[in-house]
Scaffold this motif. Structure first.
Motif, PDB file in Angstrom:
ATOM      1  N   LEU A 263       0.850  -1.198   0.000  1.00 29.52           N
ATOM      2  CA  LEU A 263       0.000   0.000   0.000  1.00 29.52           C
ATOM      3  C   LEU A 263       0.876   1.236   0.000  1.00 29.52           C
ATOM      4  N   ASN A 264       0.754   2.043  -1.054  1.00 25.26           N
ATOM      5  CA  ASN A 264       1.435   3.337  -1.095  1.00 25.26           C
ATOM      6  C   ASN A 264       0.618   4.288  -1.958  1.00 25.26           C
ATOM      7  N   VAL A 265       1.138   5.459  -2.224  1.00 31.49           N
ATOM      8  CA  VAL A 265       0.330   6.489  -2.886  1.00 31.49           C
ATOM      9  C   VAL A 265       0.405   6.445  -4.399  1.00 31.49           C
ATOM     10  N   ILE A 266       1.227   5.550  -4.980  1.00 31.90           N
ATOM     11  CA  ILE A 266       1.449   5.635  -6.420  1.00 31.90           C
ATOM     12  C   ILE A 266       1.407   4.309  -7.157  1.00 31.90           C
ATOM     13  N   ALA A 267       1.853   3.222  -6.569  1.00 35.19           N
ATOM     14  CA  ALA A 267       2.050   1.993  -7.346  1.00 35.19           C
ATOM     15  C   ALA A 267       1.694   0.748  -6.550  1.00 35.19           C
ATOM     16  N   SER A 268       0.554   0.761  -5.911  1.00 29.85           N
ATOM     17  CA  SER A 268       0.073  -0.399  -5.186  1.00 29.85           C
ATOM     18  C   SER A 268      -1.246  -0.848  -5.827  1.00 29.85           C
ATOM     19  N   PRO A 269      -1.827  -1.958  -5.408  1.00 29.35           N
ATOM     20  CA  PRO A 269      -3.101  -2.376  -6.001  1.00 29.35           C
ATOM     21  C   PRO A 269      -4.192  -1.312  -5.939  1.00 29.35           C
ATOM     22  N   LEU A 270      -4.161  -0.465  -4.944  1.00 24.21           N
ATOM     23  CA  LEU A 270      -5.152   0.612  -4.854  1.00 24.21           C
ATOM     24  C   LEU A 270      -5.191   1.413  -6.155  1.00 24.21           C
TER      25      LEU A 270
ATOM     26  N   THR B 184      -5.712  10.811 -15.483  1.00 20.27           N
ATOM     27  CA  THR B 184      -5.509  11.106 -14.066  1.00 20.27           C
ATOM     28  C   THR B 184      -4.945  12.518 -13.901  1.00 20.27           C
ATOM     29  N   GLN B 185      -4.866  12.996 -12.674  1.00 17.60           N
ATOM     30  CA  GLN B 185      -4.419  14.375 -12.416  1.00 17.60           C
ATOM     31  C   GLN B 185      -3.448  14.432 -11.241  1.00 17.60           C
ATOM     32  N   THR B 186      -2.536  13.466 -11.177  1.00 17.74           N
ATOM     33  CA  THR B 186      -1.621  13.383 -10.039  1.00 17.74           C
ATOM     34  C   THR B 186      -0.350  14.208 -10.208  1.00 17.74           C
ATOM     35  N   GLY B 187      -0.035  14.607 -11.442  1.00 16.04           N
ATOM     36  CA  GLY B 187       1.205  15.343 -11.683  1.00 16.04           C
ATOM     37  C   GLY B 187       2.331  14.480 -12.195  1.00 16.04           C
ATOM     38  N   GLY B 188       2.115  13.169 -12.325  1.00 16.48           N
ATOM     39  CA  GLY B 188       3.172  12.276 -12.771  1.00 16.48           C
ATOM     40  C   GLY B 188       3.355  12.287 -14.282  1.00 16.48           C
TER      41      GLY B 188
ATOM     42  N   GLY C 279       3.987   2.504 -28.080  1.00 15.99           N
ATOM     43  CA  GLY C 279       4.575   3.061 -26.879  1.00 15.99           C
ATOM     44  C   GLY C 279       4.019   4.462 -26.657  1.00 15.99           C
ATOM     45  N   ARG C 280       3.717   4.800 -25.405  1.00 11.31           N
ATOM     46  CA  ARG C 280       3.065   6.074 -25.113  1.00 11.31           C
ATOM     47  C   ARG C 280       3.736   6.801 -23.955  1.00 11.31           C
ATOM     48  N   MET C 281       3.885   8.093 -24.123  1.00 12.92           N
ATOM     49  CA  MET C 281       4.348   8.987 -23.069  1.00 12.92           C
ATOM     50  C   MET C 281       3.116   9.706 -22.513  1.00 12.92           C
ATOM     51  N   TRP C 282       2.924   9.622 -21.205  1.00  9.94           N
ATOM     52  CA  TRP C 282       1.728  10.176 -20.558  1.00  9.94           C
ATOM     53  C   TRP C 282       2.108  11.334 -19.638  1.00  9.94           C
ATOM     54  N   TRP C 283       1.301  12.361 -19.644  1.00 13.38           N
ATOM     55  CA  TRP C 283       1.500  13.491 -18.739  1.00 13.38           C
ATOM     56  C   TRP C 283       0.224  13.667 -17.924  1.00 13.38           C
ATOM     57  N   SER C 284       0.317  13.430 -16.638  1.00 17.24           N
ATOM     58  CA  SER C 284      -0.827  13.562 -15.736  1.00 17.24           C
ATOM     59  C   SER C 284      -0.800  14.967 -15.137  1.00 17.24           C
ATOM     60  N   VAL C 285      -1.620  15.847 -15.677  1.00 19.07           N
ATOM     61  CA  VAL C 285      -1.580  17.269 -15.323  1.00 19.07           C
ATOM     62  C   VAL C 285      -2.465  17.522 -14.107  1.00 19.07           C
ATOM     63  N   PRO C 286      -1.929  18.133 -13.046  1.00 17.97           N
ATOM     64  CA  PRO C 286      -2.740  18.408 -11.857  1.00 17.97           C
ATOM     65  C   PRO C 286      -3.891  19.358 -12.173  1.00 17.97           C
TER      66      PRO C 286
ATOM     67  N   GLU D 192       4.226  23.130  -4.489  1.00 20.96           N
ATOM     68  CA  GLU D 192       4.229  22.385  -3.222  1.00 20.96           C
ATOM     69  C   GLU D 192       3.385  21.119  -3.300  1.00 20.96           C
ATOM     70  N   SER D 193       2.288  21.133  -4.051  1.00 20.33           N
ATOM     71  CA  SER D 193       1.454  19.933  -4.126  1.00 20.33           C
ATOM     72  C   SER D 193       2.218  18.780  -4.777  1.00 20.33           C
ATOM     73  N   PHE D 194       3.034  19.088  -5.803  1.00 23.64           N
ATOM     74  CA  PHE D 194       3.857  18.057  -6.436  1.00 23.64           C
ATOM     75  C   PHE D 194       4.902  17.539  -5.460  1.00 23.64           C
ATOM     76  N   VAL D 195       5.563  18.458  -4.751  1.00 25.05           N
ATOM     77  CA  VAL D 195       6.600  18.047  -3.806  1.00 25.05           C
ATOM     78  C   VAL D 195       5.991  17.185  -2.702  1.00 25.05           C
ATOM     79  N   ARG D 196       4.792  17.555  -2.251  1.00 27.80           N
ATOM     80  CA  ARG D 196       4.137  16.778  -1.196  1.00 27.80           C
ATOM     81  C   ARG D 196       3.812  15.372  -1.681  1.00 27.80           C
ATOM     82  N   PHE D 197       3.347  15.254  -2.915  1.00 36.32           N
ATOM     83  CA  PHE D 197       3.067  13.929  -3.467  1.00 36.32           C
ATOM     84  C   PHE D 197       4.343  13.098  -3.526  1.00 36.32           C
ATOM     85  N   GLU D 198       5.445  13.707  -4.019  1.00 36.21           N
ATOM     86  CA  GLU D 198       6.712  12.993  -4.102  1.00 36.21           C
ATOM     87  C   GLU D 198       7.196  12.571  -2.714  1.00 36.21           C
ATOM     88  N   TYR D 199       7.044  13.452  -1.753  1.00 34.98           N
ATOM     89  CA  TYR D 199       7.435  13.177  -0.359  1.00 34.98           C
ATOM     90  C   TYR D 199       6.704  11.932   0.150  1.00 34.98           C
TER      91      TYR D 199
END
Length: 565
Positions: free
Chosen positions: A103-110, A347-351, A365-372, A498-505
């Protein structure tokens, strides 16, 4: 142009590897969809403890099968080493109970249960029937996931409270009436295919039922996380040296000295900051800070894009130009690999991320930009290096060329084996290579490249420092690293909102070992290149080295260095 070659005969080791891919697809249909294997899109993975046990038993039995086989050539030798390393480590992780506590914020089954729908085909009625089937099976997968988290908790292994709370927030968003599942089944892609015929009406009904079932399942997951798991969750974010060592090996495919790597990270960060400061003064004048240079670049219209469509078009143009320039000069790029599709993610996570092509390249092959949400202005100075990272010569060249190599590599090597340190390390290596080739000679673009490198170096210090509880440098407060001390450190070294930095944190705290694999992977790639260059002497050929290295596919970095030695 890549020359036609005689297909390599399949060996007994290839047969075991190919059979393994088929068995993984049966046990884990989400993984099959992710790598583009047809025939599994209507099915769902078992995320329960029994499902994890079945995959571990497959790993064990495959390792036993490999023990009886001898390699016939160098391709076999790499396959054997890579499978022993990957599958052996997977068994270690299973025996330690780690898959149960994912379980984490980016790459878990959730996230994975939702994100798989981004790459599923949507162009036919059959494709939407598959989507409807998978949506209606999603509640069972969520129940299995809850059972695994419960079993991990029973064994005394619970994710940190920070990850649980963030998981509650994400699950509630997906449970809401206006969640992704609602917009997906009502979106333009569905409308373009499903007309008013009776057959399509039935598919629409199943889609509606599936979307409702998926939202209800995420509501159950949110309630479980909040009511059952959160009261048991520890406050401490660090996982400790023993667990971290397993995760580091998982993401690198190599065993590194963690204390030496941490010390190197501190030195590398200082080196990049000094170089970045010098470029900043080139941009904004003597005595200027990095912040001064950023402010000047952000105000310069030549670096600005307005709106997500302008961003997507610029990404596509930049990626296409890199392919045209590099092909035949620095790399030989196969025909199907010359196509990359740049996308704005739903999605809108910033990744920013890359998804490889399907086995038959029907999905490119695809490059994706998830814009907040609310972000409409973009600076090309910051992101040109990212396009090289995700596209060519980065992930797209690396991953898509492996998919093409069916005449040489078995399906496990081509499609299923992915090692973060190898892949992300190559992508950072590719950014630096583009700088060396003059594609980042513009001071603004170069500052952006150094900005990205600085973030990756800071992650080495942050991740190893916090999870092992190491001593922080005096300039960052001294004493032992913890999450509180790491926040101002990260803000000072990641030049994002700051929202991006918080997500990365939150990401680094919940996914130990993954973030350092980029920069450490780059280091190991550079060491492998330097060793090969020293051995080659006057006959050194960079293009030949890169072709040879990429022809191996994604393998652990210890296996890579042995294969290139």
């Amino acid at each position: 142009m890549t020359q036609a070659s005689t297909p390599r005969p399949q060996s007994a080791i290839d047969a075991v590897a190919d059979a393994y891919v088929g068995k993984v697809a049966e046990l884990d249909p989400l993984a099959a969809s992710a790598i583009g294997l047809p025939g599994y899109d209507h099915l769902m993975s078992d995320l329960s403890p029994a499902g994890h046990d079945a995959r571990a038993e497959l790993d064990r039995s495959t390792l036993r099968d490999l023990e009886a086989l001898a390699p016939t050539d160098d391709v076999d030798r790499v396959t054997l080493a890579a499978m022993r390393e990957r599958l052996g480590l997977a068994v270690e992780l299973h025996e330690a109970g780690e898959p149960l506590v994912d379980l984490n914020v980016i790459a878990s089954p959730l996230q994975g249960l939702r994100d798989i729908f981004d790459i599923m085909p949507t162009g036919t009625v059959e494709a939407w029937e598959n989507i409807a089937s998978r949506l209606n099976l999603l509640p069972g997968a969520v129940d299995g996931y809850i059972a695994s988290l419960s079993e991990a908790a029973r064994r005394g292994n619970v994710p940190a409270i920070r990850q649980v709370r963030e998981g509650v927030t994400q699950a509630r968003e997906l449970a809401g009436a206006e969640s992704f599942f609602t917009s997906f089944v009502h979106g333009k892609d569905a409308a373009a295919v499903l007309d008013d015929s009776s057959a399509c009406s039935l598919v629409r009904k199943e889609l509606e039922h599936g979307a409702t079932a998926a939202r209800e399942a995420y509501d159950r997951l949110a309630a479980f996380l909040e009511s059952d798991l959160a009261p048991q969750a520890p406050e401490a974010d660090g996982v400790g040296r023993e667990r971290y060592g397993l995760f580091s090996r998982q993401f690198l495919g190599a065993t590194v000295d963690l204390d030496e790597t941490y010390a190197w990270g501190v030195e590398e960060l200082a080196r990049i900051v000094a170089e970045q400061t010098a470029v900043a003064q080139e941009i904004a004048g003597p005595g200027a800070t990095v912040e001064d240079a950023v402010a000047r670049l952000e105000a310069d219209p030549k670096y600005q894009l307005h709106g997500t469509e302008a961003l997507r078009a610029w990404m596509q143009e930049t990626a296409d130009q890199a392919i045209a320039d590099l092909d035949g000069v620095h790399f030989d790029i196969s025909g199907p690999v010359r196509t990359i599709e740049c996308m704005i993610a739903p999605t809108q996570t910033g990744g920013i991320y890359y998804t490889p092509p399907s086995d038959d390249f029907s999905r490119p092959g695809r490059m994706w930009w998830s814009v907040p949400p609310g972000v409409t202005e973009f600076g090309t100075w910051r992101e040109k290096t990212t396009v090289f990272h995700e596209g060519v010569p980065g992930h797209h060249l690396q991953c898509a060329e492996a998919v093409v190599a069916r005449d040489t590599l078995n399906s496990w090597r081509r499609l299923m084996c992915w090692v973060s340190g190898h892949g992300e390390g190559w992508a950072l290596y590719a950014e630096k290579l583009m700088d060396e080739l003059g594609y980042l000679s513009d001071p603004g673009d170069r500052l952006g490249m150094l900005d990205a490198q600085r973030m990756r170096a800071a992650r080495v210090v942050f991740d190893i420092g916090v999870h092992l509880g190491l001593e922080a440098p005096q300039e960052w407060g001294g004493g032992r690293w913890d999450a509180d001390k790491a926040w101002p450190f990260l803000k000072a070294n990641v030049n994002m909102n700051e929202s991006f930095v918080r997500f990365e944190y939150n990401r680094y705290l919940g996914w130990p070992g993954q973030a350092p694999s980029y920069k450490v992977g780059q280091r190991l790639w550079e060491q492998a290149r330097d060793e090969a260059r020293t051995a080659a002497g006057a006959s050194w050929d960079a293009k030949q080295f890169h072709a040879r290295a990429l022809a191996l596919g994604s393998v652990g970095l210890d296996v890579l260095r042995d294969a290139l030695a």
